[in-house]
Design a protein around this motif. Structure first.
Motif, PDB file in Angstrom:
ATOM      1  N   ASN A   1       5.980   6.741   8.031  1.00  0.00           N
ATOM      2  CA  ASN A   1       4.728   7.362   8.494  1.00  0.00           C
ATOM      3  C   ASN A   1       4.438   8.667   7.789  1.00  0.00           C
ATOM      4  N   MET A   2       4.721   8.717   6.493  1.00  0.00           N
ATOM      5  CA  MET A   2       4.608   9.986   5.787  1.00  0.00           C
ATOM      6  C   MET A   2       3.139  10.267   5.441  1.00  0.00           C
ATOM      7  N   SER A   3       2.660  11.445   5.855  1.00  0.00           N
ATOM      8  CA  SER A   3       1.318  11.881   5.478  1.00  0.00           C
ATOM      9  C   SER A   3       1.407  13.250   4.843  1.00  0.00           C
ATOM     10  N   LEU A   4       0.580  13.466   3.850  1.00  0.00           N
ATOM     11  CA  LEU A   4       0.531  14.781   3.221  1.00  0.00           C
ATOM     12  C   LEU A   4      -0.927  15.180   3.067  1.00  0.00           C
ATOM     13  N   GLU A   5      -1.255  16.326   3.618  1.00  0.00           N
ATOM     14  CA  GLU A   5      -2.635  16.789   3.536  1.00  0.00           C
ATOM     15  C   GLU A   5      -2.682  18.169   2.908  1.00  0.00           C
ATOM     16  N   PHE A   6      -3.649  18.370   2.018  1.00  0.00           N
ATOM     17  CA  PHE A   6      -3.924  19.712   1.498  1.00  0.00           C
ATOM     18  C   PHE A   6      -5.256  20.114   2.077  1.00  0.00           C
ATOM     19  N   GLY A   7      -5.259  20.900   3.155  1.00  0.00           N
ATOM     20  CA  GLY A   7      -6.515  21.198   3.825  1.00  0.00           C
ATOM     21  C   GLY A   7      -7.125  19.887   4.299  1.00  0.00           C
ATOM     22  N   GLY A   8      -8.340  19.616   3.850  1.00  0.00           N
ATOM     23  CA  GLY A   8      -8.974  18.381   4.281  1.00  0.00           C
ATOM     24  C   GLY A   8      -8.639  17.184   3.397  1.00  0.00           C
ATOM     25  N   VAL A   9      -7.972  17.449   2.289  1.00  0.00           N
ATOM     26  CA  VAL A   9      -7.685  16.346   1.368  1.00  0.00           C
ATOM     27  C   VAL A   9      -6.455  15.582   1.840  1.00  0.00           C
TER      28      VAL A   9
ATOM     29  N   LYS B   1       9.965  -5.615  -7.253  1.00  0.00           N
ATOM     30  CA  LYS B   1       9.045  -5.496  -6.138  1.00  0.00           C
ATOM     31  C   LYS B   1       8.058  -4.378  -6.459  1.00  0.00           C
ATOM     32  N   ILE B   2       6.812  -4.578  -6.095  1.00  0.00           N
ATOM     33  CA  ILE B   2       5.780  -3.617  -6.483  1.00  0.00           C
ATOM     34  C   ILE B   2       5.039  -3.127  -5.255  1.00  0.00           C
ATOM     35  N   TYR B   3       4.816  -1.818  -5.226  1.00  0.00           N
ATOM     36  CA  TYR B   3       3.974  -1.243  -4.184  1.00  0.00           C
ATOM     37  C   TYR B   3       2.652  -0.827  -4.813  1.00  0.00           C
ATOM     38  N   VAL B   4       1.564  -1.039  -4.090  1.00  0.00           N
ATOM     39  CA  VAL B   4       0.260  -0.629  -4.607  1.00  0.00           C
ATOM     40  C   VAL B   4      -0.302   0.451  -3.697  1.00  0.00           C
ATOM     41  N   LEU B   5      -0.639   1.575  -4.312  1.00  0.00           N
ATOM     42  CA  LEU B   5      -1.151   2.703  -3.556  1.00  0.00           C
ATOM     43  C   LEU B   5      -2.610   2.909  -3.936  1.00  0.00           C
ATOM     44  N   VAL B   6      -3.486   2.967  -2.927  1.00  0.00           N
ATOM     45  CA  VAL B   6      -4.902   3.211  -3.185  1.00  0.00           C
ATOM     46  C   VAL B   6      -5.369   4.311  -2.253  1.00  0.00           C
ATOM     47  N   GLN B   7      -5.913   5.351  -2.804  1.00  0.00           N
ATOM     48  CA  GLN B   7      -6.413   6.486  -2.031  1.00  0.00           C
ATOM     49  C   GLN B   7      -5.419   6.941  -0.965  1.00  0.00           C
ATOM     50  N   GLY B   8      -4.178   7.095  -1.375  1.00  0.00           N
ATOM     51  CA  GLY B   8      -3.175   7.650  -0.469  1.00  0.00           C
ATOM     52  C   GLY B   8      -2.612   6.671   0.529  1.00  0.00           C
ATOM     53  N   GLN B   9      -3.015   5.415   0.447  1.00  0.00           N
ATOM     54  CA  GLN B   9      -2.477   4.443   1.400  1.00  0.00           C
ATOM     55  C   GLN B   9      -1.846   3.281   0.651  1.00  0.00           C
ATOM     56  N   LEU B  10      -0.723   2.802   1.173  1.00  0.00           N
ATOM     57  CA  LEU B  10      -0.116   1.614   0.591  1.00  0.00           C
ATOM     58  C   LEU B  10      -0.920   0.419   1.055  1.00  0.00           C
TER      59      LEU B  10
ATOM     60  N   GLY C   1      -2.318   9.026  -5.601  1.00  0.00           N
ATOM     61  CA  GLY C   1      -1.257   9.778  -4.929  1.00  0.00           C
ATOM     62  C   GLY C   1       0.135   9.319  -5.305  1.00  0.00           C
ATOM     63  N   LYS C   2       0.258   8.636  -6.434  1.00  0.00           N
ATOM     64  CA  LYS C   2       1.573   8.128  -6.839  1.00  0.00           C
ATOM     65  C   LYS C   2       2.535   9.275  -7.158  1.00  0.00           C
ATOM     66  N   SER C   3       2.072  10.186  -8.035  1.00  0.00           N
ATOM     67  CA  SER C   3       2.944  11.317  -8.385  1.00  0.00           C
ATOM     68  C   SER C   3       3.197  12.190  -7.167  1.00  0.00           C
ATOM     69  N   THR C   4       2.220  12.237  -6.246  1.00  0.00           N
ATOM     70  CA  THR C   4       2.402  13.024  -5.028  1.00  0.00           C
ATOM     71  C   THR C   4       3.574  12.477  -4.217  1.00  0.00           C
ATOM     72  N   ILE C   5       3.674  11.149  -4.169  1.00  0.00           N
ATOM     73  CA  ILE C   5       4.813  10.560  -3.454  1.00  0.00           C
ATOM     74  C   ILE C   5       6.124  10.977  -4.111  1.00  0.00           C
ATOM     75  N   PHE C   6       6.158  10.983  -5.455  1.00  0.00           N
ATOM     76  CA  PHE C   6       7.362  11.458  -6.156  1.00  0.00           C
ATOM     77  C   PHE C   6       7.671  12.902  -5.775  1.00  0.00           C
ATOM     78  N   ASN C   7       6.595  13.705  -5.706  1.00  0.00           N
ATOM     79  CA  ASN C   7       6.801  15.115  -5.385  1.00  0.00           C
ATOM     80  C   ASN C   7       7.303  15.305  -3.960  1.00  0.00           C
ATOM     81  N   VAL C   8       6.912  14.412  -3.069  1.00  0.00           N
ATOM     82  CA  VAL C   8       7.438  14.489  -1.702  1.00  0.00           C
ATOM     83  C   VAL C   8       8.902  14.049  -1.694  1.00  0.00           C
ATOM     84  N   LEU C   9       9.197  12.963  -2.402  1.00  0.00           N
ATOM     85  CA  LEU C   9      10.577  12.459  -2.422  1.00  0.00           C
ATOM     86  C   LEU C   9      11.530  13.497  -3.004  1.00  0.00           C
ATOM     87  N   THR C  10      11.056  14.278  -3.986  1.00  0.00           N
ATOM     88  CA  THR C  10      11.954  15.244  -4.625  1.00  0.00           C
ATOM     89  C   THR C  10      11.852  16.633  -4.008  1.00  0.00           C
ATOM     90  N   GLY C  11      11.078  16.760  -2.929  1.00  0.00           N
ATOM     91  CA  GLY C  11      11.086  18.019  -2.183  1.00  0.00           C
ATOM     92  C   GLY C  11      10.148  19.085  -2.708  1.00  0.00           C
TER      93      GLY C  11
END
Lengths: 253, 333
Positions: free
Chosen positions: A8-16, A221-230, A41-51
């Protein structure tokens, strides 16, 4: 048994809303792909995973232990290695030194060892040098070990970044567009290399890539991310025929 | 074991070198005083007292310059308060020797003084380091400049160390041999730190902090360590300065001194240990060497030429005289 779980990971920058309720889990020893249109948001997920970013909500767990609130270097020490979309090498350092840097947290020489150049210091340095050269050999750039990293051609810089990430001896390797900017021949070579390394070391790899040939070819196995949602996950065939994926990439009538 | 022995051997070799220098400089005297700690009384050795004192200042400047290279050149932390650390070291050592151990033998005085100087300076460096590490680039420079001046003003207002009159009657222990020995040891220590995993981590942080993070390197802890090591050495350099001059005034430690040390690094080449040494050499010898020219011409063109030289170096070789290169004995291979 999933060893990396994103819940259930969500990341928001202000309203984004960069990521919304992302759920996935990675099993050990499998090569995963993460695809999606630009800005998904693919690289964003990497940035969350790496802290680098802390998720606004939700949890990220590695082997059952939450990574939320951990510093990037702590997460790296726990065994998540990564490369960057825009290459971040230590440009003035030589190729060999770049890789040797990644052994920092697994080495133990103290300041006194360095100053007096004790036996411990020299044996550890030799060990690190040998291991680093091995990694460079695997990536096929051993003969360039004394060249400053900034002077390498682009494709070799990408390889060096992977070699450097492998020096951490990671359990999970995150590759951010490893084939970006490579020509077809280089891409093919790198594709095989990534698969070989993943099999030989039995590590988990999650790679972001826009080169669909590469992704469909090697990802189990492939995940597809569109506009911040899998929106979709599965093997290549499933992804290629999924309505939402086609919609995201090609649009709808 | 072999490695320890070679380090010992190296130190013994340099100690021998130091003794020979003192032997020659003191006009071939063999008394322990002239060999170990006293400045030669009669300079019928090789050179005049004037050149002798320039050589001593040169050694101290090299120590300062390479200690700044560790912070500025290797870790990429731009600091402008190095004179402050030197001042702390100088005053600490002078106070320890004159107030705490006035009657101890010189070896103990000098050892305790320098150690206290380094330790106290490192402590202050630790606090400054930890409190400013969220700052980067020019901002860090500004804050450290401020700290350097604070240190100086505080010292200026402590009456026990002479205040504005300066501190006098500090025992003089440093002669050319001992300065030579300690300079070489400092250079080697810094070289070895650079070549170990700590040095690699420092360089990695300078090159790309984010990527260093991803290598499991904690940038804050490495930066604090760089601060502590660098301020320790600067403090020890201050102690040597105090015991070579015998007189201390806070005027010596203004921010111009900090800039002088930065200039040594920049002229020689930021990021190069050899460059830090070359820069220290040029910026110490050039202003003194030009005095001769001034005597000959009768015009005060010393500072003009000095400034012009620096401007020219920056225009013609912006990467510094050595650039990124190292002399062979200082290179990491």
């Amino acid at each position: 048994m999933a060893f990396l779980e994103v819940e259930n990971m969500s990341l928001e920058f202000g309203g984004v809303k960069a990521c919304q309720n992302v759920n996935f889990s990675l099993e050990p020893g499998i090569l995963y792909g993460l695809i999606g249109p630009n800005g998904a948001g693919k690289s964003t997920i990497f940035n969350v995973l790496t802290g680098i970013y802390a998720p606004t909500r939700g949890d990220v767990r590695l082997g059952g232990e939450s990574l939320v609130g951990k510093k990037p270097f702590e997460i790296a020490q726990k065994g998540i290695g990564r490369t960057f979309q825009n290459i971040r090498l230590f440009k003035e350092l030589t190729v060999l030194e770049n890789v040797m840097t990644s052994f920092y947290s697994s080495s133990h020489t103290t300041l006194a060892d360095m100053v007096f150049q004790t036996k411990k210091f020299s044996s550890e340095e030799d060990e690190i040098r040998v291991k680093s050269l091995e990694l460079l050999d695997v990536m096929g750039i051993k003969d360039l070990s004394d060249v400053p990293a900034g002077g390498l051609p682009y494709g070799k810089q990408r390889k060096l970044e992977i070699a450097r990430a492998l020096g951490l001896n990671p359990k999970l390797l995150l590759l951010d567009e490893p084939a970006a900017g490579l020509n077809p021949a280089e891409t093919r070579e790198l594709t095989n290399l990534i698969r070989d390394i993943q099999k030989a070391r039995n590590i988990t790899v999650l790679l972001i890539e826009h080169d669909m040939g590469l992704v469909m070819n090697i990802c189990e196995k492939i995940y597809v991310l569109v506009q911040g949602q899998l929106v979709c996950e599965g093997v290549a065939d499933v992804i290629q025929n999924d309505k939402r994926v086609i919609e995201a990439y090609l649009g709808v009538d | 074991m072999k490695k320890i022995n070679s380090t010992l051997l190296l130190i013994l070799m340099f100690l021998g070198g130091a003794l020979i220098i003192n032997f020659v400089m003191s006009g071939f005297s063999v008394s322990p005083g002239s060999l170990l700690w006293m400045k030669p009384g009669r300079f019928d050795g090789l050179i005049s007292p004037y050149y002798y004192s320039i050589l001593i200042i040169l050694g101290i400047n090299i120590i300062l310059s390479v200690s700044l290279a560790l912070l500025n050149g290797f870790t990429g932390l731009f600091t402008m308060g190095h004179a402050g650390f030197m001042a702390i070291g100088a005053y600490t050592s002078a106070s320890v020797v004159t107030f705490l151990l006035p009657n101890a033998p010189f070896v103990i005085q000098l050892f305790c003084g320098s150690l206290a100087a380094g330790a106290f300076s490192a402590l202050v460096g630790f606090f400054i380091g930890t409190s400013c590490l969220r700052l980067n680039g020019d901002y860090l420079g500004m804050v450290t400049l401020g700290f350097g001046e604070i240190i100086r003003i505080v010292l200026l207002n402590i009456d026990a160390v002479g205040g504005a009159r300066g501190m006098t009657d500090i025992p003089v222990y440093m002669n050319l041999g001992s300065v030579f020995l300690l300079t070489i040891i400092t250079i080697l220590v810094i070289k070895r730190i650079r070549d170990g995993r700590l040095g690699r981590a420092m360089l990695a942080i300078k090159e790309n902090e984010m990527a260093a993070n991803m290598m499991g390197i904690n940038p804050l802890s490495i930066k604090v360590r760089a601060f502590v090591i660098s301020s320790f050495i600067a403090g020890v350099a201050g102690s040597f300065f105090a015991h070579s001059e015998g007189y201390l005034s806070t005027q010596t430690f203004t921010f111009t001194k900090s800039f002088e040390v930065i200039a040594m690094n920049v002229v020689g080449g930021l990021g190069s240990l050899s460059g830090a040494i070359v820069g220290a050499g040029i910026l110490t010898v050039l202003p003194e060497g030009l005095r001769k020219l001034q005597d000959l011409t009768g015009i005060d063109i010393r500072m003009i030429i000095y400034a012009l030289t620096m401007v020219l170096i920056m225009i013609l070789r912006p990467q510094g005289l050595m650039g990124n290169k190292e002399w062979k004995w200082l290179s990491s291979k």
